[in-house]
Scaffold this motif. Sequence first.
Motif, short mmCIF file in Angstrom:
data_model
loop_
_atom_site.label_atom_id
_atom_site.label_comp_id
_atom_site.label_asym_id
_atom_site.label_seq_id
_atom_site.Cartn_x
_atom_site.Cartn_y
_atom_site.Cartn_z
N TYR A 100 71.77 -52.85 10.14
CA TYR A 100 70.61 -53.18 10.97
C TYR A 100 70.69 -52.49 12.32
CZ TYR A 100 66.43 -55.90 11.81
OH TYR A 100 65.13 -56.26 12.03
N GLN A 153 59.11 -59.61 12.18
CA GLN A 153 60.52 -59.27 12.38
C GLN A 153 60.68 -57.92 13.06
OE1 GLN A 153 63.00 -59.61 8.84
NE2 GLN A 153 64.10 -57.76 9.45
N TYR A 154 59.99 -56.89 12.54
CA TYR A 154 60.18 -55.56 13.11
C TYR A 154 59.36 -55.34 14.37
CZ TYR A 154 63.12 -54.27 9.27
OH TYR A 154 64.18 -54.22 8.39
N ASN A 199 58.61 -54.50 3.22
CA ASN A 199 59.12 -53.68 4.31
C ASN A 199 58.19 -52.55 4.71
OD1 ASN A 199 61.93 -54.16 5.57
ND2 ASN A 199 62.20 -54.77 3.43
N VAL A 239 57.88 -59.87 7.64
CA VAL A 239 58.55 -58.65 8.11
C VAL A 239 57.76 -57.99 9.24
CG1 VAL A 239 59.30 -56.33 7.43
CG2 VAL A 239 59.77 -58.27 5.95
N THR A 240 56.45 -58.15 9.22
CA THR A 240 55.63 -57.63 10.33
C THR A 240 56.12 -58.21 11.65
OG1 THR A 240 53.66 -57.36 8.94
CG2 THR A 240 53.30 -57.53 11.30
N PHE A 279 60.46 -46.74 6.70
CA PHE A 279 60.11 -47.66 5.63
C PHE A 279 59.31 -46.99 4.52
CE2 PHE A 279 60.97 -50.13 9.38
CZ PHE A 279 61.85 -51.07 8.89
N GLY A 289 57.38 -52.76 8.09
CA GLY A 289 58.22 -52.07 9.05
C GLY A 289 57.64 -50.73 9.45
N SER A 304 53.94 -52.19 11.40
CA SER A 304 54.09 -52.99 12.62
C SER A 304 54.38 -52.15 13.87
CB SER A 304 55.17 -54.05 12.41
OG SER A 304 55.32 -54.86 13.54
N ARG A 343 69.57 -49.08 11.92
CA ARG A 343 68.14 -49.01 11.61
C ARG A 343 67.29 -49.16 12.86
NH1 ARG A 343 65.59 -53.27 7.37
NH2 ARG A 343 67.25 -52.38 6.07
N VAL A 344 67.68 -50.05 13.77
CA VAL A 344 66.81 -50.39 14.90
C VAL A 344 67.30 -49.90 16.25
CG1 VAL A 344 65.98 -52.43 13.66
CG2 VAL A 344 67.85 -52.66 15.32
N GLY A 372 58.43 -46.27 12.11
CA GLY A 372 57.90 -46.81 10.87
C GLY A 372 58.14 -45.94 9.64
#
Length: 438
Positions: free
Chosen positions: A42, A270-271, A390, A267-268, A74, A393, A396, A45-46, A71
């Motif tokens: 993670y 979350q990311y 996802n 997930v919208t 994803f 991701g 979003s 990823r972020v 994005g």
Amino acid sequence: MTTHAAAVSGVSAPPDAFVEQTYTKVFWRLVPFLMLCYVIAYLDRVNVGFAKLQMSQELQFSDTVYGLGAGLFFIGYFLFEVPSNVILDRVGARVWIARIMITWGLISGAFMFVNSATSFYVMRFLLGLAEAGFYPGVILYVTAWFPSHRRARVIAVFMSAIPVSGIFGNPLSGWIMDAFHGAYGLSGWQWMFLIEAIPAVLVGAAVFLYLDNRPADAAWLSAPEKAVIERDIAAERAGKVESPHSIASVFRNGRIWFMSLIYFAFVTGQYGLTFWMPTIVKASGIQGNLNIGLVSAIPFLFAVLVMILLGRSADRMRERRWHLIVPALLGAVGFVVAASSGSTVVAVAALSVAAGGVLTCAPLFWSLPTAFLTGTGAAAGIALINSVGNLAGFASPYVIGTLRDSTGSTAAGMYALAGMLVVGAVCVFLTPKRLVNR
């Protein structure tokens, strides 16, 4: 539960104390290690959310360019998710998760060479291809070791890696960017990508040596302990009469697509939170990359506590729907308050509520589809739900970036995230409780 399992296997039930001892042993052997893997995954990823604070200025990226690049991960993730999970089901988690981690580590480190919007887009897409299958692969892997009534807690602890990566990763990323900026002619964001990629390669190699594909392969379990797990899993599978049993039937199954919609909504949020947290905190008045990282860790600390408490509660009560609906609605409230507040303290408090709500939804969600999926249907179904969900991701960060460029504020994006959480909560309410409350 042990009586039911025994009835399926035709042998007497083991003592409850022995059953608990067995699952405690399995938990401490597997879950902390899997959590470490996900913390690394993670973070890689972020961490682009932190890189944005320097990279966008140096490379002249607009918020729209950043949002699109963030994005695109994803899209690659979506395209290879189902094939990757089917391969994992056939070759085993030990080999395939090791491959995933080593590949994504090498690609993540190569982000230091990004020098244009095009190279940014390509690298994010390739990172998504590399990581595809990791998360749904772990969810599938867990179903081979823990029956459904123990799974919410396990997945919640595993997914607490998301806020843990924020707690430690955000300050670490900020410190690396400040401390190494300019060293050997490289910017702080380049050093951050390089340094934070190294653990993925090292732990990926450790996966190959440490994980066992299934209980029967585990030399650290005694024969009676293996029998307990295999008996419980067999009893659970015998009760899953509504699971699709082929890859083709998964794509035709309306319940799978409904689960995908629910997960997309969660997930919208979350990311939207994880990709834009540093930017939101900076906009609240915090200065300095390390300070931004430290303040950004506060909501994630709160989220860890909420995730673990609600995961335990959901398993103890064997109730799934309201344990999802309540945190989703609280997350929506948190986003609205954070967007409308002019106070740094109130904004951080609201973001903490939003983080606690939205990050709790993801692990508790997986108690829904894994309650009725089994076999090949589970491998393909979990991957399909995760890949479609996802795609949020992709949508979003891009939508928030576009709204931020057009309005000069993140408020409209936060309101959109809140709306999606409400949609998810309504869909969970419409899910039959007889199907998921196990």
